[in-house]
Scaffold this motif. Structure first.
Motif, PDB file in Angstrom:
ATOM      1  N   GLY A  44      -4.436  -5.419  -6.532  1.00 12.70           N
ATOM      2  CA  GLY A  44      -4.800  -4.460  -5.499  1.00 12.70           C
ATOM      3  C   GLY A  44      -6.064  -4.865  -4.770  1.00 12.70           C
ATOM      4  N   LYS A  45      -7.010  -5.433  -5.501  1.00 11.03           N
ATOM      5  CA  LYS A  45      -8.237  -5.909  -4.857  1.00 11.03           C
ATOM      6  C   LYS A  45      -7.941  -7.068  -3.914  1.00 11.03           C
ATOM      7  CE  LYS A  45     -11.368  -4.471  -8.572  1.00 11.03           C
ATOM      8  NZ  LYS A  45     -12.029  -3.436  -7.762  1.00 11.03           N
ATOM      9  N   PHE A  46      -7.027  -7.947  -4.330  1.00  9.44           N
ATOM     10  CA  PHE A  46      -6.618  -9.052  -3.460  1.00  9.44           C
ATOM     11  C   PHE A  46      -5.987  -8.513  -2.178  1.00  9.44           C
ATOM     12  CE2 PHE A  46      -3.042 -11.728  -2.072  1.00  9.44           C
ATOM     13  CZ  PHE A  46      -3.738 -12.854  -1.675  1.00  9.44           C
ATOM     14  N   CYS A  47      -5.129  -7.499  -2.319  1.00  8.05           N
ATOM     15  CA  CYS A  47      -4.509  -6.884  -1.141  1.00  8.05           C
ATOM     16  C   CYS A  47      -5.571  -6.265  -0.235  1.00  8.05           C
ATOM     17  CB  CYS A  47      -3.507  -5.816  -1.577  1.00  8.05           C
ATOM     18  SG  CYS A  47      -2.026  -6.455  -2.390  1.00  8.05           S
ATOM     19  N   GLY A  48      -6.597  -5.679  -0.843  1.00  5.33           N
ATOM     20  CA  GLY A  48      -7.679  -5.097  -0.056  1.00  5.33           C
ATOM     21  C   GLY A  48      -8.405  -6.140   0.780  1.00  5.33           C
ATOM     22  N   VAL A  49      -8.576  -7.322   0.222  1.00  8.54           N
ATOM     23  CA  VAL A  49      -9.220  -8.413   0.973  1.00  8.54           C
ATOM     24  C   VAL A  49      -8.362  -8.798   2.176  1.00  8.54           C
ATOM     25  CG1 VAL A  49      -9.939 -10.825   0.883  1.00  8.54           C
ATOM     26  CG2 VAL A  49     -10.455  -9.301  -1.036  1.00  8.54           C
ATOM     27  N   ILE A  50      -7.045  -8.880   1.985  1.00  9.45           N
ATOM     28  CA  ILE A  50      -6.140  -9.223   3.091  1.00  9.45           C
ATOM     29  C   ILE A  50      -6.224  -8.170   4.191  1.00  9.45           C
ATOM     30  CG2 ILE A  50      -3.744  -9.642   3.749  1.00  9.45           C
ATOM     31  CD1 ILE A  50      -4.978 -11.818   2.010  1.00  9.45           C
TER      32      ILE A  50
ATOM     33  N   LEU B 169       0.831  -1.199   0.000  1.00  3.60           N
ATOM     34  CA  LEU B 169       0.000   0.000   0.000  1.00  3.60           C
ATOM     35  C   LEU B 169       0.870   1.257   0.000  1.00  3.60           C
ATOM     36  CD1 LEU B 169      -2.738   1.435   0.219  1.00  3.60           C
ATOM     37  CD2 LEU B 169      -2.623   1.117   2.709  1.00  3.60           C
ATOM     38  N   ILE B 170       1.935   1.238   0.786  1.00  2.64           N
ATOM     39  CA  ILE B 170       2.850   2.387   0.820  1.00  2.64           C
ATOM     40  C   ILE B 170       3.475   2.608  -0.557  1.00  2.64           C
ATOM     41  CG2 ILE B 170       5.024   3.259   1.768  1.00  2.64           C
ATOM     42  CD1 ILE B 170       4.305   1.790   4.383  1.00  2.64           C
ATOM     43  N   GLY B 171       3.893   1.506  -1.187  1.00  3.51           N
ATOM     44  CA  GLY B 171       4.489   1.628  -2.516  1.00  3.51           C
ATOM     45  C   GLY B 171       3.500   2.109  -3.559  1.00  3.51           C
ATOM     46  N   SER B 172       2.256   1.656  -3.451  1.00  2.00           N
ATOM     47  CA  SER B 172       1.225   2.025  -4.426  1.00  2.00           C
ATOM     48  C   SER B 172       0.706   3.437  -4.209  1.00  2.00           C
ATOM     49  CB  SER B 172       0.060   1.033  -4.344  1.00  2.00           C
ATOM     50  OG  SER B 172      -1.035   1.449  -5.129  1.00  2.00           O
TER      51      SER B 172
ATOM     52  N   VAL C  79      -8.939   1.093   0.043  1.00  2.00           N
ATOM     53  CA  VAL C  79      -8.929   0.321  -1.203  1.00  2.00           C
ATOM     54  C   VAL C  79      -8.466   1.192  -2.366  1.00  2.00           C
ATOM     55  CG1 VAL C  79     -10.380  -0.924  -2.859  1.00  2.00           C
ATOM     56  CG2 VAL C  79     -10.709  -1.263  -0.407  1.00  2.00           C
ATOM     57  N   ALA C  80      -8.827   2.479  -2.350  1.00  2.00           N
ATOM     58  CA  ALA C  80      -8.403   3.392  -3.421  1.00  2.00           C
ATOM     59  C   ALA C  80      -6.891   3.516  -3.478  1.00  2.00           C
ATOM     60  CB  ALA C  80      -9.044   4.761  -3.214  1.00  2.00           C
ATOM     61  N   GLY C  81      -6.232   3.338  -2.343  1.00  2.00           N
ATOM     62  CA  GLY C  81      -4.771   3.384  -2.327  1.00  2.00           C
ATOM     63  C   GLY C  81      -4.135   2.273  -3.130  1.00  2.00           C
ATOM     64  N   PHE C  82      -4.877   1.179  -3.376  1.00  2.00           N
ATOM     65  CA  PHE C  82      -4.375   0.058  -4.169  1.00  2.00           C
ATOM     66  C   PHE C  82      -4.786   0.145  -5.646  1.00  2.00           C
ATOM     67  CE2 PHE C  82      -4.646  -2.065   0.097  1.00  2.00           C
ATOM     68  CZ  PHE C  82      -3.317  -2.467   0.197  1.00  2.00           C
ATOM     69  N   ASP C  83      -5.459   1.235  -6.047  1.00  2.00           N
ATOM     70  CA  ASP C  83      -6.066   1.300  -7.373  1.00  2.00           C
ATOM     71  C   ASP C  83      -5.096   1.016  -8.518  1.00  2.00           C
ATOM     72  OD1 ASP C  83      -8.645   1.619  -6.632  1.00  2.00           O
ATOM     73  OD2 ASP C  83      -8.748   3.779  -6.985  1.00  2.00           O
ATOM     74  N   GLY C  84      -3.873   1.484  -8.401  1.00  2.00           N
ATOM     75  CA  GLY C  84      -2.920   1.308  -9.490  1.00  2.00           C
ATOM     76  C   GLY C  84      -2.507  -0.132  -9.717  1.00  2.00           C
ATOM     77  N   LEU C  85      -2.877  -1.024  -8.814  1.00  2.00           N
ATOM     78  CA  LEU C  85      -2.448  -2.428  -8.914  1.00  2.00           C
ATOM     79  C   LEU C  85      -3.527  -3.321  -9.515  1.00  2.00           C
ATOM     80  CD1 LEU C  85      -0.719  -2.732  -5.416  1.00  2.00           C
ATOM     81  CD2 LEU C  85       0.322  -2.140  -7.603  1.00  2.00           C
ATOM     82  N   ARG C  86      -4.666  -2.747  -9.873  1.00  2.00           N
ATOM     83  CA  ARG C  86      -5.761  -3.456 -10.537  1.00  2.00           C
ATOM     84  C   ARG C  86      -6.236  -4.665  -9.725  1.00  2.00           C
ATOM     85  NH1 ARG C  86      -5.895  -1.832 -16.271  1.00  2.00           N
ATOM     86  NH2 ARG C  86      -4.240  -0.284 -16.532  1.00  2.00           N
ATOM     87  N   GLY C  87      -6.258  -5.841 -10.349  1.00  2.00           N
ATOM     88  CA  GLY C  87      -6.778  -7.036  -9.678  1.00  2.00           C
ATOM     89  C   GLY C  87      -5.977  -7.430  -8.453  1.00  2.00           C
TER      90      GLY C  87
END
Length: 518
Positions: free
Chosen positions: A345-351, A231-234, A335-343
């Motif tokens: 990013g959604k997996f990271c959001g679940v974690i 998340l920090i990187g994204s 979750v918006a913080g992961f937006d640049g990672l696409r799918g």
């Protein structure tokens, strides 16, 4: 061979005892008994309970004191587990969301928000670390230890307040988890479904108790740390470290004080439960070890996630997508913080969403024990059944309040912080002023005649609440003293409450000892 606390919990002597149907458990320790009539339990119910408590890994022990000979052996790994427990429990999205409140709610810039967060967290963590030292020393749960400072009957009041606090955090955890899962699905899954998932997993681990709980917390932090660094990187490039304050003059002072107090309140919320998780540690455990491990785990975890939260909130002003997400929910902003990672990013959001379970389990476990502290009828019901009750309560609260998270954060957390700081002030003075002469008899944990009467503590506690009320600043009420701070009102309820209690308790306690001798 030294044993690890998560893999070796001494044999639970209550496994073969069935339901604890009497109000007394101290006769074997001190030879005294109040001769309370036992409560009749139907044979079928008792047999059913014994079968459940016979399940491998299920902790049958309730609030009964853990005797020194029942404790685990000392080990370096075991003491490190203290820090891991608190780190794992608090590297979670709900604490990250608190960090966003500095810029979004109080109008503070990045630097002011970060400084208030770090120093508030350090003070709050020190308070909880202090309260953690009693678990290994006494073998008693925190709200049982409270009887030695508040008295047998007044301690029930703090127990009720702590149960409300833990249920409140359970509500917040469920809402945050539900918000993130809903945002990840693009709104295809309702927040309510996410709430159900968080509540179910929390119930399962908390019902089994200490052994499973320690194993879960030992590993749960690893995926959280990984996805938070992602998340920090994204999101990091959109963090605005030069974000100025959105308010001016006295409003800045008021915002700083209010956000500092809010940040302090979050780690302090564990103060009334922190000893619960150390009762199986050896009696020889040094107090400074328990303090240092607890302080380290709390401070590192809270600072890490709160600074990420401040960073996310700082980018809202310049990132249109984040601004839109922040108006949906704090979970959507994460979750918006992961937006640049696409799918991915959604997996990271679940974690991240599932990480709130680690935060929810300790509170669920501790609040279930609270029912047993309240009296003999509550003690008759097994701990795992009280876990079911607690989970049902915060599930219903989360379902009802899922659209009002920021209001819950701002009002509930600070309100609960008031009583905890007043309570800890009384504990500190009793410990430092009176207990060096009186000492502690930990075998008297359920003997009303050997515990303090509690008049002094109760009066000081209630008067402390008067100070908190005149100094609090909430959306629904601003006290007369708080109103004069910063021109618009700032929350100084914590500090006034502490001051009132600290001044009043020593003379009252002196008179109580002179009159009653205990």
């Amino acid at each position: 061979m030294m044993n690890h606390p998560a893999t070796h919990v001494p044999a639970d002597i209550e496994k073969t005892a069935g339901l604890d149907v009497s109000a007394k458990s101290t006769s074997s320790e001190n030879g005294s008994s109040d001769h309370v009539a036992p409560i009749h339990v139907p044979p079928k119910l008792s047999k059913w309970n014994q079968r459940i408590e016979g399940l491998a890994g299920l902790e049958a022990r309730g609030i009964t004191r853990v005797l020194p000979e029942e404790r685990q052996e000392a080990s370096i790994i075991g003491y490190v587990q203290m820090a891991i427990l608190w780190f794992s429990a608090n590297v979670s999205a709900n604490n990250l969301a608190v960090g966003t409140l500095g810029p979004l709610l109080f109008g503070l810039g990045f630097l002011d928000s970060a400084m208030c967060a770090v120093f508030g967290i350090m003070v709050g963590s020190a308070v909880t670390a202090y309260m953690s030292i009693w678990g290994a020393q006494s073998g008693n749960r925190t709200m049982i230890v409270a009887r030695y400072f508040m008295g047998y009957w007044p301690a029930k009041l703090t127990c009720i307040l702590n149960m409300i606090l833990m249920i409140g955090y359970g509500t917040i955890d469920c809402i945050i988890g539900g918000q993130i899962l809903s945002a990840v699905s693009g709104g295809g899954m309702s927040i309510l479904v996410g709430i159900v998932i968080v509540a179910l997993v929390s119930w399962l681990v908390a019902a089994f108790g200490m052994a499973i709980f320690h194993v879960y917390e030992r590993y749960a932090w690893i995926p959280q740390i990984i996805v938070l660094f992602i998340l920090i990187g994204s999101a990091g490039p959109s963090f605005n470290a030069s974000l100025p304050n959105a308010v001016e003059g006295g409003a800045v002072t008021a915002g700083r004080l209010s956000f500092f107090s809010l940040q302090l309140s979050v780690p302090v919320s564990w103060a009334a439960t922190s000893s619960d998780f150390y009762v199986y540690y050896p009696e020889s455990t040094k107090r400074w070890v328990a303090f240092l491990m607890t302080f380290s785990g709390l401070t590192l975890s809270f600072c890490f996630v709160n600074l990420i939260g401040v960073g996310l909130a700082s980018g809202v002003a310049t990132n249109a997508a984040w601004d839109a997400a922040s108006h949906v929910s704090s979970g959507a902003l994460i979750v918006a913080g992961f937006d640049g990672l696409r799918g991915f990013g959604k997996f990271c959001g679940v974690i991240v969403a599932l990480g709130v379970i680690s935060n929810n389990i300790p509170g669920t476990y501790a609040s279930a024990l609270g029912f047993q502290v309240l009296g003999r009828y509550g003690k008759m019901v097994p701990r795992y059944l009280w876990v079911c009750v607690i989970v049902m309560i915060y599930f219903v609260c989360a379902a009802a309040g899922r659209d009002h998270l920021y209001a819950i954060f701002q009002n509930f957390l600070a309100l609960m912080g008031y009583w905890l700081m007043i309570f800890v002030s009384i504990v500190l003075e009793e410990h430092l002023i009176f207990r060096p002469r009186l000492g502690f008899d930990w075998t008297a944990w359920e003997d009303k005649k050997r515990l303090p009467v509690g008049i002094a503590a109760l009066v000081a506690f209630l008067v402390g609440w008067v100070g908190a009320i005149i100094g609090m600043a909430q959306t629904w009420y601003i006290g007369p003293v708080a109103h004069n701070v910063g021109g618009i009102g700032a929350d100084i309820g914590t500090w006034l409450g502490m001051a009132f209690a600290l001044v009043l308790f020593p003379p009252l306690r002196y008179l109580e000892l002179k009159k009653f001798g205990r």
